[in-house]
Write a protein that holds these residues in place. Structure first.
Motif, PDB file in Angstrom:
ATOM      1  N   LEU A  16       0.985  -1.363  -0.171  1.00  0.00           N
ATOM      2  CA  LEU A  16      -0.109   0.111  -0.103  1.00  0.00           C
ATOM      3  C   LEU A  16       0.855   1.255   0.164  1.00  0.00           C
ATOM      4  O   LEU A  16       0.595   2.415  -0.699  1.00  0.00           O
ATOM      5  N   SER A  17       1.920   1.234   0.785  1.00  0.00           N
ATOM      6  CA  SER A  17       2.975   2.475   0.825  1.00  0.00           C
ATOM      7  C   SER A  17       3.551   2.611  -0.635  1.00  0.00           C
ATOM      8  O   SER A  17       3.656   3.765  -1.056  1.00  0.00           O
ATOM      9  N   ALA A  18       3.996   1.575  -1.149  1.00  0.00           N
ATOM     10  CA  ALA A  18       4.495   1.686  -2.489  1.00  0.00           C
ATOM     11  C   ALA A  18       3.469   2.268  -3.535  1.00  0.00           C
ATOM     12  O   ALA A  18       3.843   3.132  -4.305  1.00  0.00           O
ATOM     13  N   GLU A  23       1.526   6.532  -7.054  1.00  0.00           N
ATOM     14  CA  GLU A  23       0.256   7.210  -7.271  1.00  0.00           C
ATOM     15  C   GLU A  23       0.823   8.863  -7.132  1.00  0.00           C
ATOM     16  O   GLU A  23       0.352   9.664  -8.029  1.00  0.00           O
ATOM     17  N   GLU A  24       1.459   9.381  -6.112  1.00  0.00           N
ATOM     18  CA  GLU A  24       2.129  10.631  -6.102  1.00  0.00           C
ATOM     19  C   GLU A  24       2.963  10.979  -7.410  1.00  0.00           C
ATOM     20  O   GLU A  24       2.793  11.863  -7.893  1.00  0.00           O
ATOM     21  N   MET A  31       1.738   1.452 -10.376  1.00  0.00           N
ATOM     22  CA  MET A  31       0.390   1.434  -9.370  1.00  0.00           C
ATOM     23  C   MET A  31      -0.455   0.161  -9.845  1.00  0.00           C
ATOM     24  O   MET A  31      -0.860  -0.369  -8.853  1.00  0.00           O
ATOM     25  N   ALA A  32      -0.561  -0.205 -11.102  1.00  0.00           N
ATOM     26  CA  ALA A  32      -1.092  -1.074 -11.376  1.00  0.00           C
ATOM     27  C   ALA A  32      -0.683  -2.600 -11.195  1.00  0.00           C
ATOM     28  O   ALA A  32      -1.158  -3.473 -10.498  1.00  0.00           O
ATOM     29  N   GLU A  60      -8.105  -1.703 -14.574  1.00  0.00           N
ATOM     30  CA  GLU A  60      -8.545  -0.204 -15.028  1.00  0.00           C
ATOM     31  C   GLU A  60      -7.219   0.568 -15.126  1.00  0.00           C
ATOM     32  O   GLU A  60      -7.118   1.322 -16.049  1.00  0.00           O
ATOM     33  N   LEU A  61      -6.224   0.528 -14.320  1.00  0.00           N
ATOM     34  CA  LEU A  61      -4.814   1.367 -14.539  1.00  0.00           C
ATOM     35  C   LEU A  61      -4.421   0.925 -15.724  1.00  0.00           C
ATOM     36  O   LEU A  61      -3.788   1.656 -16.233  1.00  0.00           O
TER      37      LEU A  61
END
Length: 66
Positions: A16-18, A23-24, A31-32, A60-61
């Motif tokens: 989740l952190s990665a 995302e940032e 992200m995918a 989706e990504l």
């Protein structure tokens, strides 16, 4: 590494952190990849609804990224 040790809470924390870092950065491909990793973590724990949710996010990504 934590997945290999079946330490799913720690594996999820790092995934989740990665994902948030990517995302940032606006890196949808990474992200995918992390969404897929998150899905696998949930799948390994037999949390299939959560796994499916993250597999769909990954798809989706990927479609957005091309």
């Amino acid at each position: 590494m934590y997945m290999d040790l079946s330490n799913y809470p720690k594996a999820l924390e790092y995934a989740l952190s990665a994902r948030d870092v990517f995302e940032e950065q606006g890196n949808k491909a990474k992200m995918a990849s992390m969404e897929t990793s998150i899905a696998i973590i949930f799948q390994e724990q037999k949390h299939y609804d959560e796994a499916l949710e993250h597999y769909f996010k990954a798809l989706e990504l990927d479609l957005e990224h091309g």
